[in-house]
Design an enzyme around this catalytic site. Structure first.
Site, mmCIF file in Angstrom:
data_model
loop_
_atom_site.group_PDB
_atom_site.id
_atom_site.type_symbol
_atom_site.label_atom_id
_atom_site.label_comp_id
_atom_site.label_asym_id
_atom_site.label_seq_id
_atom_site.Cartn_x
_atom_site.Cartn_y
_atom_site.Cartn_z
ATOM 1 N N LYS A 1 19.061 41.733 55.080
ATOM 2 C CA LYS A 1 20.030 42.543 54.315
ATOM 3 C C LYS A 1 20.371 41.835 53.002
ATOM 4 C CE LYS A 1 23.718 39.876 54.935
ATOM 5 N NZ LYS A 1 24.645 39.345 53.940
ATOM 6 N N GLY B 1 32.746 25.608 53.524
ATOM 7 C CA GLY B 1 32.673 26.577 52.427
ATOM 8 C C GLY B 1 33.437 27.825 52.835
ATOM 9 N N ALA C 1 33.514 36.943 53.971
ATOM 10 C CA ALA C 1 34.495 35.938 54.374
ATOM 11 C C ALA C 1 35.920 36.265 53.917
ATOM 12 C CB ALA C 1 34.059 34.569 53.844
ATOM 13 N N GLY D 1 30.691 22.367 57.901
ATOM 14 C CA GLY D 1 30.569 23.110 56.636
ATOM 15 C C GLY D 1 31.872 23.825 56.357
ATOM 16 N N SER E 1 30.015 40.180 47.689
ATOM 17 C CA SER E 1 28.730 39.618 48.134
ATOM 18 C C SER E 1 28.091 38.793 47.030
ATOM 19 C CB SER E 1 27.784 40.748 48.553
ATOM 20 O OG SER E 1 26.448 40.281 48.484
HETATM 21 N N1 NAD Z 1 30.627 33.758 52.767
HETATM 22 C C1 NAD Z 1 30.382 34.778 53.586
HETATM 23 O O1 NAD Z 1 30.985 35.847 53.458
HETATM 24 C C2 NAD Z 1 29.382 34.621 54.702
HETATM 25 C C3 NAD Z 1 29.471 35.488 55.792
HETATM 26 C C4 NAD Z 1 28.542 35.385 56.826
HETATM 27 C C5 NAD Z 1 27.564 34.411 56.767
HETATM 28 N N2 NAD Z 1 27.524 33.568 55.703
HETATM 29 C C6 NAD Z 1 26.482 32.532 55.731
HETATM 30 O O2 NAD Z 1 27.117 31.269 55.960
HETATM 31 C C7 NAD Z 1 26.337 30.228 55.387
HETATM 32 C C8 NAD Z 1 27.233 29.354 54.546
HETATM 33 O O3 NAD Z 1 27.700 30.165 53.488
HETATM 34 P P1 NAD Z 1 29.108 30.000 52.781
HETATM 35 O O4 NAD Z 1 29.501 31.351 52.349
HETATM 36 O O5 NAD Z 1 30.090 29.238 53.577
HETATM 37 O O6 NAD Z 1 28.632 29.163 51.496
HETATM 38 P P2 NAD Z 1 29.534 28.426 50.456
HETATM 39 O O7 NAD Z 1 28.703 28.266 49.252
HETATM 40 O O8 NAD Z 1 30.853 29.078 50.349
HETATM 41 O O9 NAD Z 1 29.773 27.006 51.137
HETATM 42 C C9 NAD Z 1 28.736 26.147 51.484
HETATM 43 C C10 NAD Z 1 29.335 24.845 51.995
HETATM 44 O O10 NAD Z 1 28.258 23.953 52.314
HETATM 45 C C11 NAD Z 1 28.453 22.717 51.603
HETATM 46 N N3 NAD Z 1 27.149 22.167 51.284
HETATM 47 C C12 NAD Z 1 26.341 22.417 50.234
HETATM 48 N N4 NAD Z 1 25.213 21.692 50.325
HETATM 49 C C13 NAD Z 1 25.322 20.978 51.481
HETATM 50 C C14 NAD Z 1 24.495 20.026 52.124
HETATM 51 N N5 NAD Z 1 23.333 19.649 51.609
HETATM 52 N N6 NAD Z 1 24.938 19.514 53.283
HETATM 53 C C15 NAD Z 1 26.123 19.870 53.813
HETATM 54 N N7 NAD Z 1 26.954 20.742 53.240
HETATM 55 C C16 NAD Z 1 26.544 21.289 52.094
HETATM 56 C C17 NAD Z 1 29.249 23.089 50.360
HETATM 57 O O11 NAD Z 1 29.933 21.943 49.870
HETATM 58 C C18 NAD Z 1 30.197 24.132 50.953
HETATM 59 O O12 NAD Z 1 31.276 23.518 51.609
HETATM 60 C C19 NAD Z 1 25.216 30.925 54.585
HETATM 61 O O13 NAD Z 1 24.056 30.919 55.344
HETATM 62 C C20 NAD Z 1 25.728 32.357 54.434
HETATM 63 O O14 NAD Z 1 24.668 33.307 54.347
HETATM 64 C C21 NAD Z 1 28.406 33.641 54.675
HETATM 65 O O1 G3P Z 2 28.158 37.006 50.101
HETATM 66 P P1 G3P Z 2 26.851 37.258 50.795
HETATM 67 O O2 G3P Z 2 25.940 38.121 49.996
HETATM 68 O O3 G3P Z 2 26.238 35.971 51.262
HETATM 69 O O4 G3P Z 2 27.181 38.102 52.111
HETATM 70 C C1 G3P Z 2 28.158 37.606 52.974
HETATM 71 C C2 G3P Z 2 27.948 38.094 54.381
HETATM 72 O O5 G3P Z 2 26.658 37.794 54.857
HETATM 73 C C3 G3P Z 2 28.255 39.562 54.553
HETATM 74 O O6 G3P Z 2 28.149 39.882 55.920
#
Ligand code: NAD
Ligand code: G3P
Length: 377
Positions: free
Chosen positions: A201, A19, A150, A17, A264
């Protein structure tokens, strides 16, 4: 995929992944000395990360480490890995694991969830979905959580997180890989509390976004954050978590960061709802994953099953369903409008210790069952 220049000596890891969080975590690991291969669904994105060391869609302006490689072929990403980090939207985890399983059949790599959602159809936490689909020993599974927006971390702003696994050894192994000069990792063995902290949260952050969008001020938001932590703790403890975990980085820490930050996505989704956009409009406008929107219904289902009151989360659901005017969310912070409710500060006391009693009963039932049951971690 280009050969890695100046190959680091740390563990070989794959991040599934690419993202915003997957790529940022890949950077954390690479900056800590791990040999990182990112897997991206789209070939163009894999190519951009691998060649240009950029992920312009998800992390604009960030230079990625020169040692970071990327591919869109799972088999290449997973070759001889010591650790696999999963960062896809929670609702897509199961389908992704089905593709991973044959490629990991002869490998006992540690599997680390970076996700903060529950599966909508089953209410399962991500580590439970991993255990089911990969049929692997839970001691090989870890989860990472904490106040981890992130983009701030990609900019190398100092941050802490917690790595949790049923096996302390696994938690420590992962924590050693996932640390560097700007990212510090603690460990615990409360997987349930750590995962639920991250899930819950998000729901409170949606509520904060809603009242922000309406135009309410700091008193309203502080009231929701404080009462939200009570809901999070009651729910998590009733489902087998340790209350201290909810006071830590994966609970209070993440609650503060997510509720305060315009970065967020959950907070942003809530703000749009508060400004009057419908749920469908919000989903259309969101370019990234806002896990809270999909977690509301399964969390409330679990809350009903464990007899926990979650008035704030209930109201978020009503706003999402178009059944409550966002302006009305704040006056309904308690469950009872007639009889003043006790503001308990020790978890499990709000209902005369009911949540605590139920958690103890579950532990006892499990013990009687020879350790089998949902609360194993
Ligand atoms: N972004 C943050 O700050 C952050 C921080 C901590 C935890 N998270 C958690 O991390 C996880 C991913 O979030 P993110 O922020 O990277 O999301 P994002 O939307 O930035 O990225 C998601 C990624 O998954 C891909 N994707 C979408 N559908 C898919 C599928 N069916 N199969 C495979 N890949 C697929 C997308 O193309 C993208 O690359 C979430 O559970 C989120 O809660 C995010
Ligand atoms: O952007 P959100 O709301 O998915 O939050 C990102 C992280 O989970 C913060 O710790």
């Amino acid at each position: 995929m280009t050969p890695k220049r100046g190959v680091p000596a740390g563990p070989r890891v794959a991040v599934i992944g690419a993202g915003s969080w997957g790529t940022t975590f890949g950077k954390i690991l690479a900056d800590g000395g791990a040999q990182v291969t990112m897997w991206a669904r789209r070939a163009e994105l894999a190519h951009e990360i691998d060649e240009a060391k950029r992920n312009s869609r998800y992390l604009p302006g960030i230079n990625l480490p020169r040692t970071m490689a990327a591919t869109h072929e799972l088999a290449i990403a997973l070759q001889d890995v010591d650790q696999v980090y999963l960062s896809v939207p929670s609702q897509s985890l199961r389908e992704n694991l089905k593709a991973l399983r044959p490629l990991l059949a002869d490998n006992d790599a540690k599997i680390v969830s970076l996700m903060k959602g529950v599966e909508r159809t089953t209410g399962l936490r991500m580590s439970q979905v991993i255990e089911q689909e990969l049929r692997c020993d839970p001691d090989r599974i870890a989860v990472a959580s904490g106040p981890n927006l992130a983009l701030e971390i990609a900019r190398e702003q100092p941050t802490a997180a917690v790595i949790s696994s049923r096996s302390r050894e696994t938690a420590e192994e992962v924590a050693r890989a996932a640390r560097n000069s700007y990212f510090r990792t603690f460990v615990n063995t409360d997987v349930i509390g750590t995962e639920f902290g991250g899930v819950l949260k998000n729901l409170i952050a949606v509520a904060i976004g809603i009242v922000d969008g309406v135009g309410y001020g700091e008193n309203t938001k502080a009231s929701i954050i404080t009462r939200g932590l009570v809901e999070m703790t009651d729910f998590a403890v009733a489902n087998g978590a340790h209350p201290e975990t909810l006071q830590g980085l994966a609970g209070l820490g993440d609650l503060i960061a997510t509720c305060q930050s315009p970065l967020s996505r959950n907070n942003t989704a809530g703000r749009l709802l508060g400004q009057g956009y419908s749920f469908q409009d919000v989903v259309k406008q969101m370019q990234q994953t806002a896990e809270g929107l999909a977690s509301v219904a399964p969390v409330l289902q679990l809350a009903r099953e464990s007899e926990v009151d979650m008035p704030i989360v209930e109201q978020v659901k009503m706003v999402l369903d178009g059944k409550m005017n966002p302006r009305d969310i704040a006056p309904h912070l308690t469950t009872d409008d007639d009889t003043p409710q006790g503001e308990r500060t020790n978890h499990g006391q709000a209902d005369g210790g009911g949540a605590l009693r139920r958690a103890l009963q579950r532990a006892f039932d499990q013990f009687r069952n020879g350790g089998r049951g949902a609360g194993r971690d």
